[in-house]
Enzyme design. Structure first.
Site, short mmCIF file in Angstrom:
data_model
loop_
_atom_site.label_atom_id
_atom_site.label_comp_id
_atom_site.label_asym_id
_atom_site.label_seq_id
_atom_site.Cartn_x
_atom_site.Cartn_y
_atom_site.Cartn_z
N GLN A 1 0.86 -1.19 0.00
CA GLN A 1 0.00 0.00 0.00
C GLN A 1 0.90 1.24 0.00
O GLN A 1 1.69 1.42 0.93
CB GLN A 1 -0.87 -0.03 1.26
N SER B 1 0.76 6.58 2.58
CA SER B 1 1.30 7.59 3.50
C SER B 1 2.49 8.32 2.90
O SER B 1 3.28 7.74 2.16
CB SER B 1 1.73 6.95 4.81
N SER C 1 4.67 -0.95 4.23
CA SER C 1 4.96 -2.32 4.69
C SER C 1 5.18 -3.23 3.49
O SER C 1 4.35 -3.27 2.58
CB SER C 1 3.81 -2.87 5.51
N GLU D 1 -9.26 -1.85 5.60
CA GLU D 1 -8.09 -2.00 6.48
C GLU D 1 -8.54 -1.95 7.94
O GLU D 1 -8.18 -2.80 8.74
CB GLU D 1 -7.09 -0.88 6.19
N GLU E 1 -6.38 8.96 17.57
CA GLU E 1 -6.96 10.31 17.57
C GLU E 1 -7.82 10.51 16.32
O GLU E 1 -8.92 11.09 16.39
CB GLU E 1 -5.86 11.39 17.60
C1 FAD Z 1 2.71 -0.97 11.63
C2 FAD Z 1 2.41 0.11 10.60
C3 FAD Z 1 2.27 -0.25 9.27
C4 FAD Z 1 2.02 0.73 8.31
N1 FAD Z 1 1.91 0.34 6.98
C5 FAD Z 1 1.66 1.27 6.04
C6 FAD Z 1 1.58 0.89 4.65
O1 FAD Z 1 1.77 -0.30 4.29
N2 FAD Z 1 1.32 1.84 3.73
C7 FAD Z 1 1.12 3.14 4.05
O2 FAD Z 1 0.86 3.93 3.15
N3 FAD Z 1 1.21 3.56 5.36
C8 FAD Z 1 1.48 2.65 6.35
N4 FAD Z 1 1.59 3.04 7.68
C9 FAD Z 1 1.50 4.47 8.00
C10 FAD Z 1 0.26 4.84 8.80
O3 FAD Z 1 -0.88 4.82 7.99
C11 FAD Z 1 0.54 6.23 9.39
O4 FAD Z 1 1.60 6.08 10.33
C12 FAD Z 1 -0.66 6.80 10.11
O5 FAD Z 1 -1.69 7.09 9.22
C13 FAD Z 1 -0.27 8.09 10.89
O6 FAD Z 1 0.37 8.98 10.05
P1 FAD Z 1 1.77 9.64 10.46
O7 FAD Z 1 2.69 8.54 10.88
O8 FAD Z 1 2.19 10.51 9.33
O9 FAD Z 1 1.49 10.49 11.77
P2 FAD Z 1 0.99 12.01 11.82
O10 FAD Z 1 -0.16 12.17 10.89
O11 FAD Z 1 2.17 12.89 11.61
O12 FAD Z 1 0.47 12.13 13.30
C14 FAD Z 1 1.33 12.38 14.43
C15 FAD Z 1 0.49 12.46 15.68
O13 FAD Z 1 -0.43 13.57 15.59
C16 FAD Z 1 -1.77 13.13 15.81
N5 FAD Z 1 -2.71 13.87 14.95
C17 FAD Z 1 -2.54 14.14 13.64
N6 FAD Z 1 -3.62 14.81 13.15
C18 FAD Z 1 -4.48 14.96 14.18
C19 FAD Z 1 -5.78 15.58 14.32
N7 FAD Z 1 -6.40 16.15 13.29
N8 FAD Z 1 -6.37 15.54 15.53
C20 FAD Z 1 -5.76 14.94 16.60
N9 FAD Z 1 -4.53 14.36 16.54
C21 FAD Z 1 -3.91 14.35 15.34
C22 FAD Z 1 -1.76 11.65 15.44
O14 FAD Z 1 -2.79 10.95 16.09
C23 FAD Z 1 -0.38 11.21 15.91
O15 FAD Z 1 -0.40 10.91 17.28
C24 FAD Z 1 1.87 2.10 8.67
C25 FAD Z 1 2.03 2.46 10.03
C26 FAD Z 1 2.30 1.49 10.99
C27 FAD Z 1 2.47 1.91 12.42
#
Ligand code: FAD
Length: 394
Positions: free
Chosen positions: A112, A115, A147, A230, A357
């Site tokens: 996928q 992100s 992933s 998902e 969140e």
């Molecule tokens: C085990 C694992 C597998 C994954 N696999 C994939 C994959 O295969 N493909 C892919 O595309 N992605 C993948 N991801 C990524 C995942 O989808 C993102 O990590 C997730 O959507 C959060 O985005 P970010 O890491 O950019 O955090 P951010 O969006 O930067 O968030 C940082 C913090 O701010 C908080 N926050 C952000 N916006 C708000 C809001 N509006 N209100 C309140 N709080 C908020 C969040 O809750 C978080 O605590 C994976 C993640 C993990 C942990």
């Protein structure tokens, strides 16, 4: 067409008699399962299904698993649980017949590509650009946390096809052959030493227009199908659950007797039981909606947020109990390893597929109808939304 469990039993018997799971190559077995419509029973005939309900699907999965059949979902987690339901709803007939079968057999593994560094929780803010050039799209930009991208054959990609449209309306959804020139995959080294995720960079990557899923500009709608599946798929958070905690309480000896007889432990067990049951019936509600032909909706967010938190709480309580018992655990020590390993992985479940969140925001706004968070980008062309430095030509 099969209509009852008895009819399905006949189909299953015929499959496992002709191709005994213990002696048949898994790819061959899964191919035969697909051709008989026993892959996803709720998909249309010819696409690995029989047009039945998701509860029939569950019935068949349980039966086949008991008979030792290989699991398509375990071999190709993203492909099976997220890509297939997206392609079957939004894909062209050519895409369905080209991709669903090898995806199910595990001959083609999927990842996928959603992100980005500036587009995780706010996925629709993604910047990777897709520009039309004749019958092809040219993609430039970067994804992250992907992933399994380093061993995948295909990926599902969301990219910005129209920077002048408002944020959610300017996205398109593509199937990407991961061997296409211009793709660079850099594994991310994790604290455990392994590399489960990757950064993926695109430099002038060409995708034929026939690999677009859904109309140009409808990428958000298509991506939502992937995301809802998902979240729905994460309803069964892996790891020990209430039953395992309960049996642990019967093995652990505290200072004043067995843990199961301790009033404080009993109170905690009762609390976990109530949470498990509430989750179970919420899942059933979701399954009923699915069996009526509805796609998983925002309720999936409830299931995801509750399941991931419950798992973490059960694991840490289990480890507390083991800790209280100390060295008297004796033969039960392997149980401790199972709880520890699951606890180390459990925080990831609260992030992947949308953080707690974000799930709570969805529940507040789309299930409870509470006022929305203020959004500065609403109705504004994406090009004019203030952000940090941009990649691509957007
Ligand atoms: C085990 C694992 C597998 C994954 N696999 C994939 C994959 O295969 N493909 C892919 O595309 N992605 C993948 N991801 C990524 C995942 O989808 C993102 O990590 C997730 O959507 C959060 O985005 P970010 O890491 O950019 O955090 P951010 O969006 O930067 O968030 C940082 C913090 O701010 C908080 N926050 C952000 N916006 C708000 C809001 N509006 N209100 C309140 N709080 C908020 C969040 O809750 C978080 O605590 C994976 C993640 C993990 C942990």
């Amino acid at each position: 067409m099969a209509t009852s469990e008895a009819d399905l039993d006949v189909l299953i018997d015929e499959l496992v008699t002709s191709y005994p799971p213990e002696s048949t190559d898994p790819v061959k077995f899964l191919g035969e399962q697909f051709d008989r419509g026993l892959a996803w029973l709720h998909f249309p005939e010819g696409n690995g299904g029989l047009g039945l309900s998701p509860s029939d699907q569950l019935y068949v999965m349980r039966k086949l698993s008991k008979l030792g059949a290989p699991s398509a979902g375990m071999r190709n987690i993203i492909g099976y649980g997220m890509v297939a339901p997206t392609i079957v709803i939004h894909g062209t007939e050519e895409q369905k017949s080209r991709f669903l079968r090898p995806l199910f057999t595990g001959e083609e593994i999927w990842c996928q590509l959603f992100s980005e560094p500036g587009g995780g929780s706010d996925l629709a803010a993604l910047r990777t650009r897709a520009e039309k050039d004749g019958d092809e799209w040219v993609v430039n930009g970067q994804k992250i946390w992907n992933s399994g991208a380093h061993y995948s054959d295909y990926g599902i990609l969301v990219a910005r096809s129209d920077p002048d449209a408002v944020k959610h309306a300017g996205l398109s959804f593509f199937i990407l052959d991961m061997k296409t020139p211009g793709i660079e995959i850099r594994p991310i080294r994790q604290v455990s030493g392994s590399s489960h995720f990757n950064e993926v960079f695109f430099t002038n990557v060409r995708i034929p227009d026939t690999m677009r899923v859904g109309p140009v500009g409808a990428g958000w709608k298509v991506a939502l199908t992937t995301l809802m599946n998902e979240r729905h798929g994460m309803r069964d958070a892996p790891g020990p659950d209430f039953n395992e905690l309960f049996s642990l309480a019967r093995q652990v000896e505290l200072e004043d007797g067995m843990a199961i007889d301790n009033a404080a432990v009993q109170e905690k067990l009762a609390e976990f039981y109530v949470r498990s049951q509430a989750l179970k019936f919420t899942k059933f509600r979701g399954m009923t909606a699915l069996s009526r032909g509805q796609t998983p909706g925002p309720e999936s967010s409830i299931i995801k947020v509750v399941a991931a938190n419950k798992l973490q709480d059960i694991l840490s309580y289990g480890l507390d109990m083991i800790g209280m018992a100390g060295p008297t655990m004796g033969d039960s020590m392997p149980v401790s390893g199972i709880f520890e390993e699951a606890l180390l992985y459990s925080p990831a479940l609260r992030l992947a597929g949308g953080t707690d969140e974000i799930m709570k925001n969805i529940i507040a706004e789309r299930v409870l109808g509470l006022p929305q968070d203020p959004r500065v980008d609403k109705g504004v062309p994406w090009r004019d939304v203030p952000t940090g430095p941009r990649t691509g030509k957007g």
